[in-house]
Design an enzyme around this catalytic site. Sequence first.
Site, PDB file in Angstrom:
ATOM      1  N   TRP A   1       8.889   9.734  -7.820  1.00 43.14           N
ATOM      2  CA  TRP A   1       9.244  10.294  -6.510  1.00 43.14           C
ATOM      3  C   TRP A   1      10.588   9.724  -6.025  1.00 43.14           C
ATOM      4  O   TRP A   1      10.975   8.638  -6.409  1.00 43.14           O
ATOM      5  CB  TRP A   1       8.146  10.026  -5.479  1.00 43.14           C
ATOM      6  CG  TRP A   1       7.853   8.573  -5.184  1.00 43.14           C
ATOM      7  CD1 TRP A   1       6.905   7.792  -5.763  1.00 43.14           C
ATOM      8  CD2 TRP A   1       8.521   7.732  -4.224  1.00 43.14           C
ATOM      9  NE1 TRP A   1       6.930   6.515  -5.240  1.00 43.14           N
ATOM     10  CE2 TRP A   1       7.909   6.448  -4.287  1.00 43.14           C
ATOM     11  CE3 TRP A   1       9.569   7.915  -3.316  1.00 43.14           C
ATOM     12  CZ2 TRP A   1       8.317   5.379  -3.490  1.00 43.14           C
ATOM     13  CZ3 TRP A   1       9.972   6.849  -2.517  1.00 43.14           C
ATOM     14  CH2 TRP A   1       9.346   5.604  -2.603  1.00 43.14           C
TER      15      TRP A   1
ATOM     16  N   GLU B   1      12.938  -5.087   1.890  1.00 42.24           N
ATOM     17  CA  GLU B   1      13.207  -4.197   0.753  1.00 42.24           C
ATOM     18  C   GLU B   1      14.711  -4.006   0.540  1.00 42.24           C
ATOM     19  O   GLU B   1      15.175  -3.871  -0.591  1.00 42.24           O
ATOM     20  CB  GLU B   1      12.542  -2.829   0.976  1.00 42.24           C
ATOM     21  CG  GLU B   1      11.024  -2.838   0.996  1.00 42.24           C
ATOM     22  CD  GLU B   1      10.389  -3.005  -0.389  1.00 42.24           C
ATOM     23  OE1 GLU B   1      11.124  -3.020  -1.399  1.00 42.24           O
ATOM     24  OE2 GLU B   1       9.160  -3.140  -0.458  1.00 42.24           O
TER      25      GLU B   1
ATOM     26  N   GLU C   1      12.625  -0.252  -7.180  1.00 47.25           N
ATOM     27  CA  GLU C   1      12.502  -0.931  -5.886  1.00 47.25           C
ATOM     28  C   GLU C   1      13.529  -0.405  -4.874  1.00 47.25           C
ATOM     29  O   GLU C   1      13.252  -0.345  -3.675  1.00 47.25           O
ATOM     30  CB  GLU C   1      12.690  -2.444  -6.071  1.00 47.25           C
ATOM     31  CG  GLU C   1      11.511  -3.147  -6.725  1.00 47.25           C
ATOM     32  CD  GLU C   1      10.358  -3.391  -5.768  1.00 47.25           C
ATOM     33  OE1 GLU C   1      10.577  -3.384  -4.544  1.00 47.25           O
ATOM     34  OE2 GLU C   1       9.223  -3.577  -6.251  1.00 47.25           O
TER      35      GLU C   1
ATOM     36  N   HIS D   1      12.621   2.128  -2.132  1.00 43.62           N
ATOM     37  CA  HIS D   1      11.767   1.761  -0.989  1.00 43.62           C
ATOM     38  C   HIS D   1      12.593   1.554   0.282  1.00 43.62           C
ATOM     39  O   HIS D   1      12.281   2.119   1.336  1.00 43.62           O
ATOM     40  CB  HIS D   1      10.978   0.482  -1.302  1.00 43.62           C
ATOM     41  CG  HIS D   1      10.124   0.588  -2.521  1.00 43.62           C
ATOM     42  ND1 HIS D   1       9.530  -0.495  -3.122  1.00 43.62           N
ATOM     43  CD2 HIS D   1       9.766   1.670  -3.268  1.00 43.62           C
ATOM     44  CE1 HIS D   1       8.839  -0.098  -4.179  1.00 43.62           C
ATOM     45  NE2 HIS D   1       8.979   1.212  -4.288  1.00 43.62           N
TER      46      HIS D   1
ATOM     47  N   GLU E   1       4.657  -9.243  -5.488  1.00 42.88           N
ATOM     48  CA  GLU E   1       4.420  -7.796  -5.609  1.00 42.88           C
ATOM     49  C   GLU E   1       3.048  -7.427  -5.038  1.00 42.88           C
ATOM     50  O   GLU E   1       2.889  -6.368  -4.430  1.00 42.88           O
ATOM     51  CB  GLU E   1       4.527  -7.359  -7.078  1.00 42.88           C
ATOM     52  CG  GLU E   1       5.905  -7.499  -7.692  1.00 42.88           C
ATOM     53  CD  GLU E   1       6.899  -6.434  -7.266  1.00 42.88           C
ATOM     54  OE1 GLU E   1       6.623  -5.678  -6.316  1.00 42.88           O
ATOM     55  OE2 GLU E   1       7.974  -6.364  -7.871  1.00 42.88           O
TER      56      GLU E   1
ATOM     57  N   THR F   1       3.407  -7.533  -1.187  1.00 43.65           N
ATOM     58  CA  THR F   1       4.071  -6.353  -0.623  1.00 43.65           C
ATOM     59  C   THR F   1       3.175  -5.120  -0.739  1.00 43.65           C
ATOM     60  O   THR F   1       3.214  -4.242   0.129  1.00 43.65           O
ATOM     61  CB  THR F   1       5.442  -6.088  -1.294  1.00 43.65           C
ATOM     62  OG1 THR F   1       5.301  -6.181  -2.706  1.00 43.65           O
ATOM     63  CG2 THR F   1       6.482  -7.069  -0.833  1.00 43.65           C
TER      64      THR F   1
ATOM     65  N   ASP G   1       3.881   1.703  -6.056  1.00 45.50           N
ATOM     66  CA  ASP G   1       4.904   1.089  -6.912  1.00 45.50           C
ATOM     67  C   ASP G   1       4.699  -0.418  -7.002  1.00 45.50           C
ATOM     68  O   ASP G   1       4.782  -1.012  -8.080  1.00 45.50           O
ATOM     69  CB  ASP G   1       6.307   1.330  -6.329  1.00 45.50           C
ATOM     70  CG  ASP G   1       6.843   2.727  -6.607  1.00 45.50           C
ATOM     71  OD1 ASP G   1       6.147   3.521  -7.263  1.00 45.50           O
ATOM     72  OD2 ASP G   1       7.967   3.013  -6.163  1.00 45.50           O
ATOM     73  N   GLU G   2       4.459  -1.037  -5.841  1.00 47.18           N
ATOM     74  CA  GLU G   2       4.322  -2.502  -5.799  1.00 47.18           C
ATOM     75  C   GLU G   2       3.127  -2.965  -6.646  1.00 47.18           C
ATOM     76  O   GLU G   2       3.218  -3.985  -7.338  1.00 47.18           O
ATOM     77  CB  GLU G   2       4.158  -2.997  -4.351  1.00 47.18           C
ATOM     78  CG  GLU G   2       5.273  -2.584  -3.396  1.00 47.18           C
ATOM     79  CD  GLU G   2       6.617  -3.240  -3.656  1.00 47.18           C
ATOM     80  OE1 GLU G   2       6.810  -3.813  -4.745  1.00 47.18           O
ATOM     81  OE2 GLU G   2       7.486  -3.181  -2.778  1.00 47.18           O
TER      82      GLU G   2
ATOM     83  N   HIS H   1       4.086  -2.813 -10.289  1.00 46.15           N
ATOM     84  CA  HIS H   1       4.969  -3.935 -10.632  1.00 46.15           C
ATOM     85  C   HIS H   1       4.188  -5.254 -10.699  1.00 46.15           C
ATOM     86  O   HIS H   1       4.467  -6.102 -11.553  1.00 46.15           O
ATOM     87  CB  HIS H   1       6.113  -4.041  -9.613  1.00 46.15           C
ATOM     88  CG  HIS H   1       6.984  -2.829  -9.564  1.00 46.15           C
ATOM     89  ND1 HIS H   1       7.808  -2.510  -8.500  1.00 46.15           N
ATOM     90  CD2 HIS H   1       7.164  -1.824 -10.472  1.00 46.15           C
ATOM     91  CE1 HIS H   1       8.448  -1.390  -8.755  1.00 46.15           C
ATOM     92  NE2 HIS H   1       8.071  -0.949  -9.937  1.00 46.15           N
TER      93      HIS H   1
END
Length: 330
Positions: free
Chosen positions: A33, A76, A113, A116, A166, A169, A198-199, A202
Site C-alpha cells: 500500500w 516515524e 517505514e 508511515h 517494532e 510501535t 507493517d510494524e 518487521h
Amino acid sequence: MSIKNIRLEVMQFLEKNVDSFVEQYLIPVEKIWQPSDFLPNSEGENFFEEVKELREIAKELPYDFWVTLVGDTITEEALPTYESWLMDVEGIDQIENGGNGWSKWIRQWTGEENRHGDLLNKYLYLSGRVNMREIEMTTQHLINDGFDIGTGTDPYKNFVYTSFQELATYVSHNRVAQIAKKFGDNKLSKMCKMIAGDEMRHHHAYSEFVTRIFQVDPSEMMLAFQYMMKQKIVMPAHFLRESGQKISTAFEQFSDSAQRIGVYTANDYVDIMQKLINKWEVDKITNLTDEAEKARDYLMKLPARMARISERLVIPAEGHIFKWVEPARL
C-alpha cells in the site's frame, strides 16, 4: 578470536539468508500500500468534499489523542536517524561492492517505514486540528539531535532493540486505530491499522534474526539481551522537544498523554519484554556459560519485578499543553 570478530562472523553467516528474509518479511514496492491509497484524491473532482468530511470527523477526537498521534508521526518522520544508525552496525556494509545483503535489508526496511510518516503527516495537515509548523520544527529538532539507544554498533544489542521497538510501535499504532474507530474516524483507524501491520511484520523479522543468533552464539546473545533489558529500552523519540525548548523536555509529557489515553503504558513495556522472553524460549536455551546462565536467571525474573514497579507509577491527571496541538483548534 575477539567478541567483535565473532559477531562479524555470525553476521556474515546470517547474511547468506538475507534475500530470503527480504522475500519473507518485506513486500515489493508495486504490491504494498501507499499513502495516497488512504487519503483524499487530489486529482479527483470530489477532493474538497473528501477533505471537508475528513476535517468534520476529526473534530470528535480528544486532546490526548491528538498529542499521541502527533508524537507517533514525529517518531516515524525521524527515519533518517534510524537508517544511518543501523548502517553503522557491525556486519552491515553499504559501500563495499555496492553494499552487502544487510545494507539491502536496511534500505528496503527504511523504504517501507518511510510511508508511515508520509501518511500520518498528510492526514495531520488535512485535519486542520494541529499546528503543522510547530510539528515540523519538532521533527527537524529530533533529526538534528539524533539519538543514543545504548546499543553502540553491536548487532546483537541492535536486533534486541529493533525486536522490542517494532512490537512497541505495533501496540501504539494499533491502539490509536482502536480509539479512532471508537470516535467514528474509520479512515484514520484503517490507516493506523495498516501501519501497525507493517510494524508487526518487521518485528517478526528482527526477532527471527535474534532467534538465529541464539542458535549459533547463545551465551553472547543472552548477555546482549540482558544488557538491553537492564539498561531499559529507550524510545526512538526520547530526545523529543518543542520549539525553543531544551533537548528531551517533551518526551515525558508526550509519554504521559499516551499512558493517559491507554495507547502505550508501562504495562505494555512489561508485556513486550515477556513476549520476547517467550518467543526466544530463553528458559530452554542450552550450552550457556556461567555468566550467561546468570543473565538468563535475571531475565526470567525481570518482568514480574518490572510489573510491581509499574503498579506504583502515577500519571498526572492534567496534561501538558503542547504547541503542536492548541486547545482552541479543537
